[in-house]
Design a protein around this motif. Sequence first.
Motif, PDB file in Angstrom:
ATOM      1  N   VAL A  26      16.548  -4.353   6.661  1.00 13.89           N
ATOM      2  CA  VAL A  26      16.180  -3.371   5.637  1.00 13.89           C
ATOM      3  C   VAL A  26      14.755  -3.638   5.178  1.00 13.89           C
ATOM      4  N   LEU A  27      14.042  -2.561   4.899  1.00 17.54           N
ATOM      5  CA  LEU A  27      12.673  -2.645   4.401  1.00 17.54           C
ATOM      6  C   LEU A  27      12.622  -1.942   3.056  1.00 17.54           C
ATOM      7  N   THR A  28      12.230  -2.660   2.024  1.00 20.31           N
ATOM      8  CA  THR A  28      12.179  -2.093   0.682  1.00 20.31           C
ATOM      9  C   THR A  28      10.813  -2.325   0.077  1.00 20.31           C
ATOM     10  N   GLY A  29      10.578  -1.690  -1.039  1.00 21.76           N
ATOM     11  CA  GLY A  29       9.318  -1.828  -1.749  1.00 21.76           C
ATOM     12  C   GLY A  29       9.119  -0.632  -2.651  1.00 21.76           C
ATOM     13  N   GLU A  30       8.214  -0.766  -3.579  1.00 18.28           N
ATOM     14  CA  GLU A  30       7.960   0.329  -4.507  1.00 18.28           C
ATOM     15  C   GLU A  30       7.358   1.524  -3.775  1.00 18.28           C
ATOM     16  N   THR A  31       7.519   2.686  -4.337  1.00 14.40           N
ATOM     17  CA  THR A  31       6.945   3.900  -3.763  1.00 14.40           C
ATOM     18  C   THR A  31       5.436   3.749  -3.637  1.00 14.40           C
ATOM     19  N   GLY A  32       4.910   4.077  -2.465  1.00 10.84           N
ATOM     20  CA  GLY A  32       3.478   3.967  -2.225  1.00 10.84           C
ATOM     21  C   GLY A  32       3.034   2.602  -1.764  1.00 10.84           C
ATOM     22  N   ALA A  33       3.993   1.696  -1.528  1.00 12.90           N
ATOM     23  CA  ALA A  33       3.608   0.348  -1.120  1.00 12.90           C
ATOM     24  C   ALA A  33       3.101   0.314   0.314  1.00 12.90           C
ATOM     25  N   GLY A  34       3.479   1.292   1.121  1.00 14.69           N
ATOM     26  CA  GLY A  34       2.969   1.327   2.496  1.00 14.69           C
ATOM     27  C   GLY A  34       4.040   1.312   3.571  1.00 14.69           C
ATOM     28  N   LYS A  35       5.278   1.690   3.195  1.00 17.27           N
ATOM     29  CA  LYS A  35       6.348   1.705   4.219  1.00 17.27           C
ATOM     30  C   LYS A  35       6.015   2.682   5.338  1.00 17.27           C
ATOM     31  N   SER A  36       5.410   3.803   4.983  1.00 14.47           N
ATOM     32  CA  SER A  36       5.078   4.803   6.012  1.00 14.47           C
ATOM     33  C   SER A  36       4.017   4.273   6.973  1.00 14.47           C
ATOM     34  N   ILE A  37       3.172   3.333   6.509  1.00 16.32           N
ATOM     35  CA  ILE A  37       2.138   2.777   7.380  1.00 16.32           C
ATOM     36  C   ILE A  37       2.781   2.011   8.524  1.00 16.32           C
ATOM     37  N   LEU A  38       3.853   1.274   8.210  1.00 18.80           N
ATOM     38  CA  LEU A  38       4.564   0.549   9.258  1.00 18.80           C
ATOM     39  C   LEU A  38       5.086   1.507  10.321  1.00 18.80           C
ATOM     40  N   LEU A  39       5.667   2.612   9.879  1.00 17.93           N
ATOM     41  CA  LEU A  39       6.217   3.582  10.826  1.00 17.93           C
ATOM     42  C   LEU A  39       5.102   4.257  11.616  1.00 17.93           C
ATOM     43  N   ASP A  40       3.962   4.521  10.946  1.00 13.89           N
ATOM     44  CA  ASP A  40       2.826   5.107  11.666  1.00 13.89           C
ATOM     45  C   ASP A  40       2.311   4.144  12.726  1.00 13.89           C
ATOM     46  N   ALA A  41       2.257   2.861  12.375  1.00 13.33           N
ATOM     47  CA  ALA A  41       1.786   1.863  13.337  1.00 13.33           C
ATOM     48  C   ALA A  41       2.728   1.774  14.527  1.00 13.33           C
ATOM     49  N   LEU A  42       4.031   1.754  14.260  1.00 13.24           N
ATOM     50  CA  LEU A  42       5.010   1.725  15.344  1.00 13.24           C
ATOM     51  C   LEU A  42       4.906   2.993  16.190  1.00 13.24           C
ATOM     52  N   GLY A  43       4.621   4.113  15.521  1.00  8.25           N
ATOM     53  CA  GLY A  43       4.470   5.369  16.249  1.00  8.25           C
ATOM     54  C   GLY A  43       3.360   5.326  17.274  1.00  8.25           C
ATOM     55  N   LEU A  44       2.290   4.567  16.990  1.00  3.86           N
ATOM     56  CA  LEU A  44       1.180   4.476  17.942  1.00  3.86           C
ATOM     57  C   LEU A  44       1.635   3.888  19.269  1.00  3.86           C
ATOM     58  N   VAL A  45       2.439   2.826  19.236  1.00  7.39           N
ATOM     59  CA  VAL A  45       2.880   2.219  20.499  1.00  7.39           C
ATOM     60  C   VAL A  45       3.955   3.057  21.175  1.00  7.39           C
ATOM     61  N   LEU A  46       4.456   4.069  20.454  1.00  4.31           N
ATOM     62  CA  LEU A  46       5.444   4.966  21.051  1.00  4.31           C
ATOM     63  C   LEU A  46       4.822   6.278  21.502  1.00  4.31           C
ATOM     64  N   GLY A  47       3.473   6.314  21.496  1.00  4.88           N
ATOM     65  CA  GLY A  47       2.778   7.475  22.059  1.00  4.88           C
ATOM     66  C   GLY A  47       2.377   8.539  21.081  1.00  4.88           C
ATOM     67  N   ALA A  48       2.429   8.255  19.764  1.00  3.49           N
ATOM     68  CA  ALA A  48       2.009   9.246  18.783  1.00  3.49           C
ATOM     69  C   ALA A  48       0.506   9.482  18.894  1.00  3.49           C
ATOM     70  N   ARG A  49       0.052  10.591  18.341  1.00  2.35           N
ATOM     71  CA  ARG A  49      -1.376  10.927  18.410  1.00  2.35           C
ATOM     72  C   ARG A  49      -2.197   9.854  17.704  1.00  2.35           C
ATOM     73  N   ALA A  50      -3.277   9.441  18.347  1.00  2.00           N
ATOM     74  CA  ALA A  50      -4.136   8.393  17.789  1.00  2.00           C
ATOM     75  C   ALA A  50      -5.119   9.013  16.805  1.00  2.00           C
ATOM     76  N   ASP A  51      -4.830   8.939  15.520  1.00  2.00           N
ATOM     77  CA  ASP A  51      -5.688   9.486  14.468  1.00  2.00           C
ATOM     78  C   ASP A  51      -6.655   8.397  14.024  1.00  2.00           C
ATOM     79  N   SER A  52      -7.964   8.675  14.139  1.00  2.00           N
ATOM     80  CA  SER A  52      -8.948   7.669  13.742  1.00  2.00           C
ATOM     81  C   SER A  52      -8.849   7.340  12.258  1.00  2.00           C
ATOM     82  N   GLY A  53      -8.197   8.219  11.477  1.00  2.00           N
ATOM     83  CA  GLY A  53      -8.004   7.948  10.055  1.00  2.00           C
ATOM     84  C   GLY A  53      -7.089   6.765   9.796  1.00  2.00           C
ATOM     85  N   LEU A  54      -6.364   6.313  10.835  1.00  2.00           N
ATOM     86  CA  LEU A  54      -5.492   5.148  10.667  1.00  2.00           C
ATOM     87  C   LEU A  54      -6.293   3.842  10.660  1.00  2.00           C
TER      88      LEU A  54
END
Length: 554
Positions: A26-54
């Motif tokens: 389980v991954l927990t933390g306050e809202t805005g702590a950055g949980k979505s960043i982890l998923l975005d990072a994992l998405g990169l190795v799964l072939g998601a679009r490479a956004d330079s904003g990351l």
Amino acid sequence: MLTSLSIRNIVLIEALDLSFGQGLGVLTGETGAGKSILLDALGLVLGARADSGLVRAGEEQASVAATFEFAAMPGGIAEALAEAEVDLEPGEPLIIRRRVKADGGSKAFVNDQPVGVALLRQLAGALVELHGQHDDRGLVNPKGHRDLLDRYAAADVAAVSSAWQTWHGARRELDEVRAGIAQAKADQDLLLAHLAELSAIEPQAGEEETLAGARSDMQKGEKLAGDLEELRLVWDGSDAPLARLRSAARKLDRIAPEHPLLAEALAALDRAVIEAGEAEEKLEAAAEALTHDPLELDRIETRLFELRALARKHGCQVDDLPEVMRSLRAKLDAIEQGDADLADLEKAAATAGAAYRKAAEALHAARVKAGALLDKAVAAELAPLKLDAARFQTSVSVLDEDRWGPSGMDAVEFLIATNPGADFAPLNKIASGGELSRFILALKVALAEQGGAATVIFDEIDRGVGGAVASAIGERLARLADGGQLLAVTHSPQVAARGRTHYLIAKASSGTVTKTSVARLDAEGRQEEIARMLSGAEVTPEARAQADRLLEGV
């Protein structure tokens, strides 16, 4: 399963190395702590679009590396790697890296071999199954519903596939023969004309060479006729040199015994007579071979012209004309035999079609039966997940015959209706984000061991629920994770308490620099985090006591 994730310079994450194990994490933390960043990072190795904003501000590039290890390689991965010529030894971990530049562009690597991003997307479905607010893959995608239902039904799809291949092959052969016969019949008059033309000439193998040689000899004879006639006059008559030699030999034969030199002279003269005789014979043979017969020469030249004209007409060599005749006769024979062959092939195709239909109908019945059982299993999971007004339906519909294939004659899709009296519709067309995640959880529980990715991630599946529903979600997540790997991003203490491992995502600022960090919690840390989730900003003794009760109850 996913065993490690290494992140460098992704948004608020400067450097992060995480390890994962089996069971529910389980991954927990306050809202805005950055949980979505982890998923975005994992998405990169799964072939998601490479956004330079990351890429973290001030850095030239960012990178993510994920390591996957398997007791048995998931289906499709080995084939995809082999097709991409990526080496992976049995038991060797699969390491996927992705680099993103701040000025755009990215590079991907699998086990340190450069690959295209398309390969990452191809591998993604077998590696990670992500369910969240914008789920458009996995169980939501109807493309995979038929396979899931077949595994749930333990259906014999292989028998249907085999019957399809037999039927498809029989139909293809029938179509080819029909097309061949139709074309042959359309060409029948031309075939007959060609065959009649060839039959009139009746070409023979090797004939061109023989005729060309004879014509050449006759043409030479025409040129040599005068010389040959003069030579013939030399040898003919009683006064010819050869006749005189023979006469001299007879006279010498009478006196040769008188002296040895006469005998030697006779022997020499005999040899001369023999050689001269052979020369005469060869001259006569040459004269006969080189005889210039204008009528015969004309016949030979006409024959050669006709043969070569036919060879040009049929696009072959003169020596191939007999084979052309045989081919024409075979085509005409095939037309006569075609109707009989066609009848046999039509019968074979009909038999194969009936066998396929029988197997496909049996598969259809198995799917309908399994669909009804799956509907009941999912329905039993809906009420505890606060979806008691919703209904689930497995739609098994027969396709038009031109869409039948090796997987049978059915289209399968999972449908839901969220309100009483509402029509059924695809999962992602009706359910809200939270409802969709809970529907998927119910379906995953009902399907149990019927396939899926090596790692399953639920992103805030407990959004908008609490109490007993959150406990039901946590219990089902833990059950799904048993023997596998499931990660859940959650705001629910009931779900968090079910985790085998607990990761806390936190954000901290120092001056103008903000960083996100992730820490794996020990027992004390888990109690404190769950207490925070229960009480909010101020952790009270009551919250800690409640956290203890949640942890003890799992």
